[in-house]
Motif scaffolding. Structure first.
Motif, PDB file in Angstrom:
ATOM      1  N   GLY A 113       9.646 -16.825  25.992  1.00 53.54           N
ATOM      2  CA  GLY A 113      10.563 -16.475  26.784  1.00 53.54           C
ATOM      3  C   GLY A 113      11.408 -17.333  27.650  1.00 53.54           C
ATOM      4  N   LEU A 147       6.303 -12.429  22.095  1.00 49.17           N
ATOM      5  CA  LEU A 147       7.510 -11.422  22.687  1.00 49.17           C
ATOM      6  C   LEU A 147       6.807 -10.616  23.820  1.00 49.17           C
ATOM      7  CD1 LEU A 147       9.413 -10.304  19.244  1.00 49.17           C
ATOM      8  CD2 LEU A 147      10.151 -11.932  21.102  1.00 49.17           C
ATOM      9  N   GLU A 148       5.687  -9.819  23.519  1.00 45.89           N
ATOM     10  CA  GLU A 148       5.248  -9.087  24.823  1.00 45.89           C
ATOM     11  C   GLU A 148       4.910  -9.968  26.081  1.00 45.89           C
ATOM     12  OE1 GLU A 148       4.308  -6.113  24.670  1.00 45.89           O
ATOM     13  OE2 GLU A 148       5.303  -5.818  23.032  1.00 45.89           O
ATOM     14  N   LYS A 151       8.463 -10.476  27.592  1.00 46.56           N
ATOM     15  CA  LYS A 151       8.984  -9.110  28.186  1.00 46.56           C
ATOM     16  C   LYS A 151       8.123  -8.977  29.490  1.00 46.56           C
ATOM     17  CE  LYS A 151       9.505  -6.134  23.883  1.00 46.56           C
ATOM     18  NZ  LYS A 151       8.944  -5.143  23.161  1.00 46.56           N
ATOM     19  N   ARG A 187      14.759  -9.994  34.160  1.00 49.85           N
ATOM     20  CA  ARG A 187      14.078  -9.351  33.166  1.00 49.85           C
ATOM     21  C   ARG A 187      15.012  -8.288  32.418  1.00 49.85           C
ATOM     22  NH1 ARG A 187       9.545  -8.961  36.300  1.00 49.85           N
ATOM     23  NH2 ARG A 187       9.374  -6.500  36.109  1.00 49.85           N
ATOM     24  N   GLU A 191      17.266  -8.572  26.149  1.00 47.99           N
ATOM     25  CA  GLU A 191      16.607  -7.842  25.104  1.00 47.99           C
ATOM     26  C   GLU A 191      15.596  -8.543  24.175  1.00 47.99           C
ATOM     27  OE1 GLU A 191      18.356  -4.684  21.686  1.00 47.99           O
ATOM     28  OE2 GLU A 191      19.545  -5.467  23.088  1.00 47.99           O
ATOM     29  N   TRP A 192      14.586  -7.810  23.856  1.00 49.19           N
ATOM     30  CA  TRP A 192      13.481  -8.779  22.951  1.00 49.19           C
ATOM     31  C   TRP A 192      13.269  -7.829  21.643  1.00 49.19           C
ATOM     32  CZ3 TRP A 192      12.560 -13.045  25.101  1.00 49.19           C
ATOM     33  CH2 TRP A 192      12.737 -13.109  26.614  1.00 49.19           C
ATOM     34  N   ARG A 193      13.367  -8.400  20.530  1.00 48.35           N
ATOM     35  CA  ARG A 193      13.378  -8.030  19.183  1.00 48.35           C
ATOM     36  C   ARG A 193      12.576  -8.782  18.477  1.00 48.35           C
ATOM     37  NH1 ARG A 193      18.765  -5.117  17.115  1.00 48.35           N
ATOM     38  NH2 ARG A 193      19.720  -4.498  19.217  1.00 48.35           N
TER      39      ARG A 193
END
Length: 292
Positions: A113, A147-148, A151, A187, A191-193
């Motif tokens: 991130g 990704l976690e 986030k 945050r 957007e996270w994918r």
């Protein structure tokens, strides 16, 4: 691990992630996959590879791919791309998007991130220049684990010290014990994918800026060309592509051209129609917008 087992693993990783392992990387395979073999009670790399060959263990397959893909990242990594963002891309797009007041950015290898959050900080620092604008940053990665972490936006003292100026740390992060968490407003910008660049991504829509840094170096030439050609369909003709310092589009695709004097920065080439030659207009990008 036998030569045949190593060859199987090389093919497995290339098919699943695009990663091309050279023959001198056997030590890397052993150091990263032995812990997975032991956790899975497979004991040896041979046992792990046998399990992969049998199939049916999706968790093991995912763990192997995630372990072998590099997730190194830090804030404002390499600095130059963020200078290009502030000094070249943002001024040009502020003028070009003045009517719609929308800005869409995709970080195609977001890792844990730091890159998307660094861009978010740049946007916040632009202040009144972006007043009334709708901005959205999409961060995608192959690894669910990183990704976690992205986030959550929670980083150690060591991680925030890597590239993040102290004034920005105090401005955009809250201290949580011995950790630092980026604030909720930041945050909410992202957007996270989960996404594998080998898979279709046309459904994501069109982006003004596309960061795809330090990813293509792991692919073979054909895969690089295919990915770049598909990325070109996601960017309008005044949009930008940002690659890593060791990466280029030269010899791989005709869809992008280098921006003069800006290392690692590329722009879509004009279509024949825009250049004044009669030709059908190509519509870049399919699917819906990330902006809602």
């Amino acid at each position: 691990m036998t030569p045949a087992e190593f060859e199987y693993l090389k093919k497995f990783l290339k098919d699943r992630s695009g990663l091309v392992l050279s023959n001198d990387k056997q030590y890397l395979v052993e150091s990263r996959l032995l812990p997975i073999a032991k956790v899975g009670k497979l004991e040896t790399l041979s046992g792990l590879i046998t399990s992969l060959q049998r199939g049916g263990n999706s968790k093991l397959e995912s763990d192997v791919v995630e372990a072998m893909t590099t997730n190194e990242s830090f804030f404002f990594r390499d600095k130059t791309p963020f200078d290009h963002f502030n000094e070249t891309m943002l001024p040009a797009l502020l003028e070009a998007r003045a009517r719609t007041k929308t800005l869409k950015i995709w970080c195609a290898a977001a890792s844990s991130g730091q890159e998307p959050y660094s861009l978010g900080i740049c946007i916040k620092e632009a202040g009144s220049k972006l007043s009334g604008w709708r901005t959205r940053i999409l961060g995608t990665d192959l690894s669910l684990e990183v990704l976690e972490k992205a986030k959550a936006g929670l980083y150690s003292q060591f991680e925030v010290q890597r590239g993040l100026p102290i004034q920005m740390l105090l401005k955009y992060f809250d201290q949580k014990g011995d950790m630092w968490q980026i604030n909720p407003d930041m945050r909410a910008m992202i957007e996270w994918r989960k996404l594998n660049l080998l898979d279709s991504f046309s459904h994501l829509g069109e982006f003004d800026i596309l960061f795809c840094r330090n990813v293509l170096i792991y692919f073979d030439q054909q895969t690089k060309s295919e990915i770049l050609d598909r990325l070109a369909k996601m960017v309008p003709e005044d949009g930008y592509l940002v690659l890593g310092a060791a990466e280029t589009v030269v010899g791989l695709t005709d869809a992008f051209k280098p921006v003069a004097g800006k290392r690692g920065l590329f722009q879509r080439k004009q279509s024949a129609a825009k250049a004044g030659v009669a030709a059908p207009r190509l519509v870049a990008g399919a699917g819906g917008s990330l902006l809602r």
